[in-house]
Enzyme design. Structure first.
Site, PDB file in Angstrom:
ATOM      1  N   HIS A  15      -4.634  -3.769  10.123  1.00  0.00           N
ATOM      2  CA  HIS A  15      -4.417  -2.839   9.400  1.00  0.00           C
ATOM      3  C   HIS A  15      -4.306  -3.715   7.272  1.00  0.00           C
ATOM      4  O   HIS A  15      -3.348  -3.645   7.126  1.00  0.00           O
ATOM      5  CB  HIS A  15      -2.894  -2.194   9.095  1.00  0.00           C
ATOM      6  CG  HIS A  15      -2.913  -0.599   8.571  1.00  0.00           C
ATOM      7  ND1 HIS A  15      -2.841   0.733   9.165  1.00  0.00           N
ATOM      8  CD2 HIS A  15      -2.895  -0.534   6.912  1.00  0.00           C
ATOM      9  CE1 HIS A  15      -3.005   1.325   8.180  1.00  0.00           C
ATOM     10  NE2 HIS A  15      -2.840   0.892   7.277  1.00  0.00           N
ATOM     11  N   HIS A  17      -6.795  -2.352   3.649  1.00  0.00           N
ATOM     12  CA  HIS A  17      -7.366  -1.760   2.457  1.00  0.00           C
ATOM     13  C   HIS A  17      -8.229  -2.554   1.753  1.00  0.00           C
ATOM     14  O   HIS A  17      -7.811  -3.757   0.959  1.00  0.00           O
ATOM     15  CB  HIS A  17      -6.598  -0.805   1.742  1.00  0.00           C
ATOM     16  CG  HIS A  17      -5.825  -0.195   2.719  1.00  0.00           C
ATOM     17  ND1 HIS A  17      -6.554   1.725   3.045  1.00  0.00           N
ATOM     18  CD2 HIS A  17      -4.774   0.127   3.745  1.00  0.00           C
ATOM     19  CE1 HIS A  17      -5.836   1.901   3.921  1.00  0.00           C
ATOM     20  NE2 HIS A  17      -4.728   1.211   4.378  1.00  0.00           N
ATOM     21  N   HIS A 214      -3.173   6.862  10.234  1.00  0.00           N
ATOM     22  CA  HIS A 214      -1.910   6.407   9.122  1.00  0.00           C
ATOM     23  C   HIS A 214      -1.606   8.423   9.599  1.00  0.00           C
ATOM     24  O   HIS A 214      -1.676   9.061   9.306  1.00  0.00           O
ATOM     25  CB  HIS A 214      -2.682   7.010   7.424  1.00  0.00           C
ATOM     26  CG  HIS A 214      -2.790   5.330   7.175  1.00  0.00           C
ATOM     27  ND1 HIS A 214      -4.479   5.093   7.374  1.00  0.00           N
ATOM     28  CD2 HIS A 214      -2.742   4.647   6.523  1.00  0.00           C
ATOM     29  CE1 HIS A 214      -4.636   3.834   6.342  1.00  0.00           C
ATOM     30  NE2 HIS A 214      -3.743   4.094   6.331  1.00  0.00           N
ATOM     31  N   GLU A 217       3.706   7.403   8.683  1.00  0.00           N
ATOM     32  CA  GLU A 217       4.310   5.886   7.589  1.00  0.00           C
ATOM     33  C   GLU A 217       5.769   6.962   6.356  1.00  0.00           C
ATOM     34  O   GLU A 217       6.840   5.877   6.004  1.00  0.00           O
ATOM     35  CB  GLU A 217       2.737   5.506   6.768  1.00  0.00           C
ATOM     36  CG  GLU A 217       3.232   4.706   5.781  1.00  0.00           C
ATOM     37  CD  GLU A 217       2.478   4.327   4.043  1.00  0.00           C
ATOM     38  OE1 GLU A 217       2.322   3.678   3.584  1.00  0.00           O
ATOM     39  OE2 GLU A 217       0.776   5.209   4.840  1.00  0.00           O
ATOM     40  N   HIS A 238       0.762   1.952  10.634  1.00  0.00           N
ATOM     41  CA  HIS A 238       2.178   2.047  10.466  1.00  0.00           C
ATOM     42  C   HIS A 238       3.248   2.852  11.449  1.00  0.00           C
ATOM     43  O   HIS A 238       3.589   2.044  12.120  1.00  0.00           O
ATOM     44  CB  HIS A 238       2.192   3.193   9.123  1.00  0.00           C
ATOM     45  CG  HIS A 238       1.771   2.695   7.746  1.00  0.00           C
ATOM     46  ND1 HIS A 238       1.930   1.802   7.040  1.00  0.00           N
ATOM     47  CD2 HIS A 238       0.745   2.740   7.571  1.00  0.00           C
ATOM     48  CE1 HIS A 238       1.357   1.328   6.116  1.00  0.00           C
ATOM     49  NE2 HIS A 238       0.846   1.911   6.231  1.00  0.00           N
ATOM     50  N   ASP A 295      -1.767  -4.127   4.134  1.00  0.00           N
ATOM     51  CA  ASP A 295      -2.178  -3.414   4.130  1.00  0.00           C
ATOM     52  C   ASP A 295      -3.312  -3.319   2.440  1.00  0.00           C
ATOM     53  O   ASP A 295      -3.942  -2.960   2.801  1.00  0.00           O
ATOM     54  CB  ASP A 295      -0.393  -2.143   3.728  1.00  0.00           C
ATOM     55  CG  ASP A 295      -0.557  -0.828   3.911  1.00  0.00           C
ATOM     56  OD1 ASP A 295      -2.143  -0.333   3.952  1.00  0.00           O
ATOM     57  OD2 ASP A 295      -0.312  -0.275   3.255  1.00  0.00           O
TER      58      ASP A 295
END
Length: 352
Positions: A15, A17, A214, A217, A238, A295
């Site tokens: 995970h 980005h 997602h 979270e 998450h 992340d």
């Protein structure tokens, strides 16, 4: 002197980005080259403006992207370069397999409506973006000797993009692309049920495209339930708030659902209240299936070691637990079975 890594063995990350893992030097370079104003003109200043040291709300965090995304989006050279440099960054962190995610639309400046980042119309379409990222990732794999795959993100606030994301997943399936994600603001009421997203995820199921979402979270356990039951997700991005619904949490434990945990991120975005015990401690104690991930390391001024140090120092995580969670990450990766088996064999060998 650099500190000793908390877990100095091969790692798997699921995970992260791409647009949250760019080198500040690269942002400055393209800002100057393209004549696009940035809020700072040195690496240090830029890192401090884009980066975070203390918790902000999720909107405050998302506003960080507005500073630098206009410099990268719509530029072929920049898009390919951030993908290549991402692989270099992960190789240095001791990652042997990583799945990196991004929204093709948020890096495009043509055939995208609404146009992101107030750009003027250009000639880089979402399809071009995927092709450029693939080139950068594949060249990075060759140069740095690690394996990288990608995940294409649908955005909660733009359901009109989701079917195109599905088409791109189909077109580039196994040409680095291995799955679809749903990212963005999960507090948008009912966004998991927007027809564009539901249709895209149904299409993914039909076409054998892997799925992550997602959820949980900052959102409620209900968003996690929708991700699992309606969008048929195979992993939860998450998922911390799942534990507020014991029945749902126990069901997902039984189903061996994988949680993509990002501890340092959850502190800085306010997804986790530091006065409470982190959900990942519960996951560890319950022998749940989860991974540790960065992340958005550019914004969180972090490396994967930051997350390992945090769980080791503050939550009592051991080397054995780090081995277990990386093996679970490999098992829950979106690699084809044969490649997954090779990855697992490598981890078992190096963890002895």
């Amino acid at each position: 002197m650099a500190q000793t890594p908390a877990f100095n063995k091969p790692k798997v990350e699921l995970h992260v980005h791409l647009d949250g893992a760019i080198k500040p030097e690269t942002i400055l370079y393209f800002g100057k080259k393209r004549g696009i104003a940035l809020p700072a003109d040195t690496v240090e200043e830029l890192r401090n403006i884009i980066g975070m040291d203390k918790p902000l709300s999720l909107p405050g965090f998302l506003a960080k992207f507005d500073y630098y995304m206009p410099v990268i989006a719509g530029c072929r050279e920049a898009i390919k370069r951030i993908a290549y440099e991402f692989v270099e960054m992960k190789a240095k962190e001791g990652v042997v397999y990583v799945e990196v995610r991004y929204s093709p639309h948020l890096l495009a400046n043509s055939k995208v409506d609404p146009m992101p980042w107030n750009q003027t119309e250009g000639d880089v379409t979402p399809d071009d973006v995927v092709d450029l990222v693939n080139q950068g990732l594949q060249e990075g794999e060759q140069a740095f000797g690690i394996k990288v795959r990608s995940i294409l993100c649908c955005m909660r606030h733009q359901p009109s993009w989701s079917l195109e994301v599905l088409e791109l997943c189909k077109k580039y399936n196994q040409k680095t692309v291995v799955a679809m994600d749903l990212a963005g603001d999960e507090t948008i009421e009912g966004s998991s049920l927007f027809p564009g997203h539901v249709e895209a995820y149904e299409g993914a199921v039909k076409n054998g495209i892997h799925r992550t979402v997602h959820a949980g979270e900052v959102g409620s356990p209900e968003v996690v339930r929708e991700a699992v039951d309606i969008l048929k997700t195979e992993r939860v991005g998450h998922g911390y708030h799942t534990i507020e619904d014991e029945a749902l949490y126990n069901r997902l434990l039984k189903e061996n659902m994988h949680f993509e945990v990002c501890p340092w991120s959850s502190y800085l975005t306010g997804a986790w209240d530091p006065k409470t015990t982190h959900a990942v401690v519960r996951f560890k104690n319950d022998k749940a299936n989860y991974s540790l991930n960065t992340d958005d390391p550019l914004i969180f001024k972090s490396t994967l070691d930051t997350d390992y140090q945090m769980t080791k120092k503050d939550m009592g995580f051991t080397e054995e637990e780090f081995k277990r969670l990386n093996i679970n990450a490999a098992k829950s990766s979106f690699l084809p079975e044969e490649e997954k088996k090779e990855l697992l064999e490598r981890l078992y060998r190096e963890y002895q």
